[in-house]
Design a protein around this motif. Structure first.
Motif, PDB file in Angstrom:
ATOM      1  N   THR A   7      23.261   2.525  40.070  1.00  0.00           N
ATOM      2  CA  THR A   7      22.959   3.863  40.578  1.00  0.00           C
ATOM      3  C   THR A   7      24.234   4.685  40.693  1.00  0.00           C
ATOM      4  OG1 THR A   7      21.040   3.027  41.790  1.00  0.00           O
ATOM      5  CG2 THR A   7      21.956   5.136  42.521  1.00  0.00           C
ATOM      6  N   SER A  43      18.293  -0.602  38.624  1.00  0.00           N
ATOM      7  CA  SER A  43      17.959  -0.132  39.965  1.00  0.00           C
ATOM      8  C   SER A  43      18.955  -0.617  41.020  1.00  0.00           C
ATOM      9  CB  SER A  43      16.545  -0.590  40.345  1.00  0.00           C
ATOM     10  OG  SER A  43      16.519  -1.998  40.518  1.00  0.00           O
ATOM     11  N   GLU A  73      16.223   7.858  47.223  1.00  0.00           N
ATOM     12  CA  GLU A  73      15.087   7.387  46.427  1.00  0.00           C
ATOM     13  C   GLU A  73      15.272   5.949  45.972  1.00  0.00           C
ATOM     14  OE1 GLU A  73      14.747  10.260  43.302  1.00  0.00           O
ATOM     15  OE2 GLU A  73      14.063  11.830  44.668  1.00  0.00           O
ATOM     16  N   LYS A  74      16.481   5.583  45.558  1.00  0.00           N
ATOM     17  CA  LYS A  74      16.752   4.204  45.126  1.00  0.00           C
ATOM     18  C   LYS A  74      16.642   3.238  46.300  1.00  0.00           C
ATOM     19  CE  LYS A  74      17.768   4.775  40.746  1.00  0.00           C
ATOM     20  NZ  LYS A  74      17.218   4.060  39.632  1.00  0.00           N
ATOM     21  N   TYR A 133      23.228   4.498  52.192  1.00  0.00           N
ATOM     22  CA  TYR A 133      22.209   3.830  51.376  1.00  0.00           C
ATOM     23  C   TYR A 133      21.375   2.862  52.223  1.00  0.00           C
ATOM     24  CZ  TYR A 133      20.089   1.116  47.631  1.00  0.00           C
ATOM     25  OH  TYR A 133      19.183   0.488  46.808  1.00  0.00           O
ATOM     26  N   TYR A 168      23.812  16.281  47.024  1.00  0.00           N
ATOM     27  CA  TYR A 168      22.543  16.030  46.339  1.00  0.00           C
ATOM     28  C   TYR A 168      22.385  14.540  46.037  1.00  0.00           C
ATOM     29  CZ  TYR A 168      18.891  15.788  42.857  1.00  0.00           C
ATOM     30  OH  TYR A 168      17.762  15.427  42.183  1.00  0.00           O
ATOM     31  N   PHE A 169      23.433  13.910  45.532  1.00  0.00           N
ATOM     32  CA  PHE A 169      23.381  12.482  45.200  1.00  0.00           C
ATOM     33  C   PHE A 169      23.022  11.650  46.425  1.00  0.00           C
ATOM     34  CE2 PHE A 169      25.774   8.405  44.975  1.00  0.00           C
ATOM     35  CZ  PHE A 169      24.997   7.790  44.016  1.00  0.00           C
ATOM     36  N   GLU A 199      19.257  12.717  47.648  1.00  0.00           N
ATOM     37  CA  GLU A 199      18.095  12.486  46.785  1.00  0.00           C
ATOM     38  C   GLU A 199      18.138  11.169  46.012  1.00  0.00           C
ATOM     39  OE1 GLU A 199      15.212  14.100  46.830  1.00  0.00           O
ATOM     40  OE2 GLU A 199      16.008  15.346  48.417  1.00  0.00           O
ATOM     41  N   PRO A 200      18.916  11.061  44.936  1.00  0.00           N
ATOM     42  CA  PRO A 200      18.864   9.826  44.141  1.00  0.00           C
ATOM     43  C   PRO A 200      19.185   8.569  44.952  1.00  0.00           C
ATOM     44  CG  PRO A 200      20.069  11.504  42.936  1.00  0.00           C
ATOM     45  CD  PRO A 200      19.825  12.044  44.313  1.00  0.00           C
ATOM     46  N   LEU A 201      20.192   8.646  45.813  1.00  0.00           N
ATOM     47  CA  LEU A 201      20.558   7.468  46.599  1.00  0.00           C
ATOM     48  C   LEU A 201      19.426   7.087  47.559  1.00  0.00           C
ATOM     49  CD1 LEU A 201      23.134   5.700  46.756  1.00  0.00           C
ATOM     50  CD2 LEU A 201      23.709   6.961  48.823  1.00  0.00           C
ATOM     51  N   THR A 258      25.768   5.354  37.136  1.00  0.00           N
ATOM     52  CA  THR A 258      25.054   6.419  36.423  1.00  0.00           C
ATOM     53  C   THR A 258      25.494   7.793  36.921  1.00  0.00           C
ATOM     54  OG1 THR A 258      23.169   4.974  36.016  1.00  0.00           O
ATOM     55  CG2 THR A 258      22.760   7.347  35.905  1.00  0.00           C
ATOM     56  N   ALA A 259      25.622   7.942  38.234  1.00  0.00           N
ATOM     57  CA  ALA A 259      26.060   9.231  38.795  1.00  0.00           C
ATOM     58  C   ALA A 259      27.478   9.561  38.337  1.00  0.00           C
ATOM     59  CB  ALA A 259      25.984   9.192  40.314  1.00  0.00           C
TER      60      ALA A 259
END
Length: 156
Positions: free
Chosen positions: A97, A92, A22-23, A142, A14-15, A18-20, A100-101
């Motif tokens: 990133t 950011s 998106e960043k 990334y 998921y990381f 999605e979050p990676l 935070t994860a």
């Protein structure tokens, strides 16, 4: 030596998905909105550097390119700061990133919850090693997301 992290496969997937992603897209958008553009061939040096030596080699490339007086200097300064700026308050960056994860997964300690300055420094040093190891694992993914989005949005 950094102990191996036991991260749940679903959390990790998921990381990365999605979050990676998106960043990376947000970073590409930021550069484009600021008018920071490079030719597509400049982007090809990013995966080459990562393949040659991971995060450290990409950082070396970015620093080397940023020192040159070319029209690409601002682009490479931004790349350098985005991957190297652990002391930045800019949440950011790739460093923040990943941090935070890892905090969310309970894989590193939050040095901000410790009042003893010596202990806080020890935690920060331990965390940095873990964060950089994870960054090295995700840097290729990334910047693949980043390059795809940046290239897609570049005018012909």
């Amino acid at each position: 030596m950094i102990p191996p992290l036991q991260i749940d496969g679903a959390q990790w997937a998921y990381f990365v998905d999605e979050p990676l992603r998106e960043k990376a897209i947000a970073f590409a958008e930021h550069l484009l909105e600021e008018g920071i553009r490079v030719k597509r061939h400049q982007l090809h040096s990013i995966p080459t550097a990562i393949q040659a030596g991971g995060l450290k080699e990409l950082l070396r490339l970015a620093k080397k390119q940023a020192e040159r007086e070319t029209r690409n200097k601002t682009f490479w300064l931004n790349i350098r700061d985005h991957i190297d700026d652990s002391r930045s308050q800019d949440k950011s960056t790739l460093y923040h990133t990943v941090r935070t994860a890892l905090l969310g997964w309970g894989k590193i300690e939050d040095e901000e919850t410790v009042s003893d300055d010596v202990r806080k420094k020890q935690i920060r040093k331990q965390n940095r090693k873990v964060i950089e190891a994870v960054m090295d694992d995700v840097v290729n993914t990334y910047f693949e997301h980043f390059r795809c989005h940046y290239s897609f949005r570049l005018p012909e």
